[in-house]
Write a protein that holds these residues in place. Structure first.
Motif, PDB file in Angstrom:
ATOM      1  N   ALA A  22       0.832  -1.215   0.000  1.00  0.00           N
ATOM      2  CA  ALA A  22       0.000   0.000   0.000  1.00  0.00           C
ATOM      3  C   ALA A  22       0.862   1.258   0.000  1.00  0.00           C
ATOM      4  N   GLY A  23       0.590   2.118  -0.959  1.00  0.00           N
ATOM      5  CA  GLY A  23       1.276   3.400  -1.046  1.00  0.00           C
ATOM      6  C   GLY A  23       2.656   3.350  -1.660  1.00  0.00           C
ATOM      7  N   THR A  24       3.127   2.159  -2.060  1.00  0.00           N
ATOM      8  CA  THR A  24       4.480   2.051  -2.609  1.00  0.00           C
ATOM      9  C   THR A  24       4.513   2.169  -4.125  1.00  0.00           C
ATOM     10  N   GLY A  25       3.375   1.959  -4.785  1.00  0.00           N
ATOM     11  CA  GLY A  25       3.344   1.943  -6.243  1.00  0.00           C
ATOM     12  C   GLY A  25       3.661   0.589  -6.838  1.00  0.00           C
ATOM     13  N   VAL A  26       4.128  -0.346  -6.028  1.00  0.00           N
ATOM     14  CA  VAL A  26       4.422  -1.700  -6.522  1.00  0.00           C
ATOM     15  C   VAL A  26       3.116  -2.484  -6.614  1.00  0.00           C
ATOM     16  N   PRO A  27       2.818  -3.059  -7.776  1.00  0.00           N
ATOM     17  CA  PRO A  27       1.548  -3.780  -7.931  1.00  0.00           C
ATOM     18  C   PRO A  27       1.584  -5.152  -7.276  1.00  0.00           C
ATOM     19  N   PHE A  28       0.385  -5.662  -6.974  1.00  0.00           N
ATOM     20  CA  PHE A  28       0.278  -7.014  -6.441  1.00  0.00           C
ATOM     21  C   PHE A  28      -0.777  -7.785  -7.214  1.00  0.00           C
ATOM     22  N   GLY A  29      -0.705  -9.089  -7.085  1.00  0.00           N
ATOM     23  CA  GLY A  29      -1.694  -9.954  -7.713  1.00  0.00           C
ATOM     24  C   GLY A  29      -2.056 -11.068  -6.769  1.00  0.00           C
ATOM     25  N   VAL A  30      -3.203 -11.681  -7.005  1.00  0.00           N
ATOM     26  CA  VAL A  30      -3.658 -12.753  -6.123  1.00  0.00           C
ATOM     27  C   VAL A  30      -4.170 -13.934  -6.942  1.00  0.00           C
TER      28      VAL A  30
ATOM     29  N   LEU B  45      -3.477   1.429  -3.998  1.00  0.00           N
ATOM     30  CA  LEU B  45      -3.106   0.084  -4.416  1.00  0.00           C
ATOM     31  C   LEU B  45      -3.116  -0.046  -5.942  1.00  0.00           C
ATOM     32  N   ARG B  46      -2.196  -0.857  -6.459  1.00  0.00           N
ATOM     33  CA  ARG B  46      -2.203  -1.240  -7.876  1.00  0.00           C
ATOM     34  C   ARG B  46      -2.273  -2.765  -7.913  1.00  0.00           C
ATOM     35  N   VAL B  47      -3.236  -3.290  -8.659  1.00  0.00           N
ATOM     36  CA  VAL B  47      -3.493  -4.722  -8.623  1.00  0.00           C
ATOM     37  C   VAL B  47      -3.684  -5.256 -10.040  1.00  0.00           C
ATOM     38  N   PHE B  48      -3.162  -6.464 -10.267  1.00  0.00           N
ATOM     39  CA  PHE B  48      -3.312  -7.107 -11.571  1.00  0.00           C
ATOM     40  C   PHE B  48      -4.693  -7.733 -11.701  1.00  0.00           C
ATOM     41  N   VAL B  49      -5.431  -7.350 -12.723  1.00  0.00           N
ATOM     42  CA  VAL B  49      -6.780  -7.877 -12.953  1.00  0.00           C
ATOM     43  C   VAL B  49      -6.941  -8.221 -14.427  1.00  0.00           C
TER      44      VAL B  49
ATOM     45  N   ALA C 210     -10.899 -11.223  -4.625  1.00  0.00           N
ATOM     46  CA  ALA C 210     -10.927 -11.785  -5.978  1.00  0.00           C
ATOM     47  C   ALA C 210     -12.321 -11.650  -6.579  1.00  0.00           C
ATOM     48  N   ARG C 211     -13.356 -11.897  -5.769  1.00  0.00           N
ATOM     49  CA  ARG C 211     -14.734 -11.719  -6.247  1.00  0.00           C
ATOM     50  C   ARG C 211     -14.960 -10.283  -6.686  1.00  0.00           C
ATOM     51  N   GLY C 212     -14.531  -9.350  -5.845  1.00  0.00           N
ATOM     52  CA  GLY C 212     -14.758  -7.939  -6.137  1.00  0.00           C
ATOM     53  C   GLY C 212     -14.005  -7.435  -7.350  1.00  0.00           C
ATOM     54  N   LEU C 213     -12.893  -8.084  -7.672  1.00  0.00           N
ATOM     55  CA  LEU C 213     -12.082  -7.678  -8.824  1.00  0.00           C
ATOM     56  C   LEU C 213     -12.450  -8.430 -10.099  1.00  0.00           C
ATOM     57  N   GLY C 214     -13.401  -9.365  -9.990  1.00  0.00           N
ATOM     58  CA  GLY C 214     -13.794 -10.142 -11.162  1.00  0.00           C
ATOM     59  C   GLY C 214     -12.798 -11.219 -11.531  1.00  0.00           C
ATOM     60  N   LEU C 215     -11.993 -11.680 -10.546  1.00  0.00           N
ATOM     61  CA  LEU C 215     -11.024 -12.742 -10.781  1.00  0.00           C
ATOM     62  C   LEU C 215     -11.639 -14.092 -10.441  1.00  0.00           C
ATOM     63  N   PRO C 216     -11.090 -15.193 -10.972  1.00  0.00           N
ATOM     64  CA  PRO C 216     -11.592 -16.510 -10.571  1.00  0.00           C
ATOM     65  C   PRO C 216     -11.443 -16.696  -9.068  1.00  0.00           C
ATOM     66  N   PHE C 217     -12.515 -17.121  -8.405  1.00  0.00           N
ATOM     67  CA  PHE C 217     -12.450 -17.285  -6.956  1.00  0.00           C
ATOM     68  C   PHE C 217     -12.778 -18.698  -6.498  1.00  0.00           C
ATOM     69  N   GLU C 218     -13.051 -19.598  -7.430  1.00  0.00           N
ATOM     70  CA  GLU C 218     -13.323 -20.997  -7.092  1.00  0.00           C
ATOM     71  C   GLU C 218     -12.436 -21.959  -7.857  1.00  0.00           C
TER      72      GLU C 218
ATOM     73  N   VAL D  96      -5.244 -16.401 -15.551  1.00  0.00           N
ATOM     74  CA  VAL D  96      -5.701 -15.006 -15.623  1.00  0.00           C
ATOM     75  C   VAL D  96      -4.593 -14.071 -15.142  1.00  0.00           C
ATOM     76  N   LEU D  97      -3.900 -14.458 -14.090  1.00  0.00           N
ATOM     77  CA  LEU D  97      -2.817 -13.631 -13.575  1.00  0.00           C
ATOM     78  C   LEU D  97      -1.680 -13.494 -14.581  1.00  0.00           C
ATOM     79  N   LEU D  98      -1.330 -14.588 -15.247  1.00  0.00           N
ATOM     80  CA  LEU D  98      -0.277 -14.530 -16.265  1.00  0.00           C
ATOM     81  C   LEU D  98      -0.636 -13.543 -17.374  1.00  0.00           C
ATOM     82  N   GLU D  99      -1.897 -13.536 -17.774  1.00  0.00           N
ATOM     83  CA  GLU D  99      -2.348 -12.577 -18.783  1.00  0.00           C
ATOM     84  C   GLU D  99      -2.330 -11.156 -18.230  1.00  0.00           C
ATOM     85  N   ALA D 100      -2.753 -11.014 -16.976  1.00  0.00           N
ATOM     86  CA  ALA D 100      -2.829  -9.683 -16.367  1.00  0.00           C
ATOM     87  C   ALA D 100      -1.456  -9.054 -16.206  1.00  0.00           C
ATOM     88  N   LEU D 101      -0.422  -9.870 -16.022  1.00  0.00           N
ATOM     89  CA  LEU D 101       0.933  -9.341 -15.876  1.00  0.00           C
ATOM     90  C   LEU D 101       1.407  -8.607 -17.120  1.00  0.00           C
TER      91      LEU D 101
END
Length: 301
Positions: free
Chosen positions: A82-90, A297-301, A100-108, A116-121
């Motif tokens: 948080a606040g660093t500018g470095v992105p994260f992914g889950v 925050l910056r997040v991979f989606v 993950a639900r809120g970001l529209g990522l696979p959650f099950e 999906v993460l590989l594509e988002a990168l």
């Protein structure tokens, strides 16, 4: 134009979802290396050690932090980046997987989450807000989803102590059990400088929309609107609360007469014998102050 990070930290919680997805971390790392990324894999014996080692690795420099697990791992990542500018992914491999639900990522399906993460990168990360919780002299706690401070926090606490069942239904069972003895609490709530004293069943401060594996407490919450949403359930009987909660899973409780939503930038909460949880992780007993930090925050989606 690709934006693939050259150096990626991957922190894995092997006990996420009670170990049902133990192989997901190794599969994720193999796929990342196959895609040409330099990977630093972190797997430790317990969560606290994993948090510390991830902080140390992050301090040495990285292009991204990726976590494999549930919302506890999201909390770990958010409190580092948080606040660093470095992105994260889950890669969602936990019990609730609410961010993950809120970001529209696979959650099950964690394997789908890896792809999906590989594509988002390869794309520009999405910028979203974060909340920060301050409590006395304790270190600030960042969150992406929801701070619970009432009946929902007690349910969360009970669910965390349970070992079965091993899915989101744990929250439902914990909810039913907690109802047996629950009584409304007296709160002092200050929303953007306006103080109110009232009894309530539940008080939550939301950046995201859901908690407990899809309970849509604040279905209209927007991760990028620069605001928080205070969700209050005014005193009602246990029978009426039981009747309302199935609607919460569908987000159909918003017009209930006992339900109130208030948009806010800053919220203070106080009550006796009530603990706060942020993204499912215990913060401590009230009082707390909660504030939104737009674009933290910056997040991979």
């Amino acid at each position: 134009m690709t934006r693939s990070p050259k150096r990626v930290i991957v922190a894995v919680n092997p006990s996420a979802s009670f170990g049902r997805h133990r192989d997901v971390g190794s599969i994720a790392v193999a796929r990342l290396i196959e895609a040409g990324h330099e990977v630093v894999l972190l797997q430790e014996a317990n969560f606290e050690l994993l948090r510390r080692e991830t902080e140390h690795a992050f301090a040495r420099g990285t292009d991204a932090l990726l976590v494999v697990g549930g919302d506890g791992m999201v909390s770990l990542a958010v409190n580092i980046v948080a606040g660093t500018g470095v992105p994260f992914g889950v890669v969602a491999a936990g019990t609730g997987n609410d961010l993950a639900r809120g970001l529209g990522l696979p959650f099950e399906d964690p394997l789908a989450g890896i792809e999906v993460l590989l594509e988002a990168l390869e794309r520009e990360p999405r910028t979203i807000d974060a909340g920060v919780v301050r409590r006395g002299d304790s270190a600030p706690v960042w969150f992406a989803g929801i701070v619970s401070a009432g009946f929902d926090a007690l349910v969360n606490e009970r669910a965390n102590r349970m070992t079965r069942p091993r899915g989101p239904s744990r929250y439902t069972i914990a909810l039913v059990r907690e109802l047996a003895t629950f009584r409304p609490r007296s709160y002092t709530i200050t929303i953007d400088g306006v103080r109110r004293e009232q009894k309530a069943m539940l008080v939550s401060v939301a950046n995201g929309s859901s908690i407990g594996g899809g309970m849509k407490l604040v279905p209209h919450a927007d991760l990028s609107d620069g605001r928080l949403d205070v969700f209050i359930v005014h005193p009602i009987s246990r029978a009426r609360l039981i009747a309302v909660f199935p609607k919460v899973f569908r987000g159909e409780h918003t017009d209930h007469p006992a339900v109130e939503f208030v948009s806010a930038h800053r919220v203070s909460l106080d009550a006796s014998d009530v603990a706060a949880y942020a993204d499912g992780e215990r913060v401590g007993v009230l009082p707390i102050e909660v504030e939104v930090v737009p674009g933290a925050l910056r997040v991979f989606v």
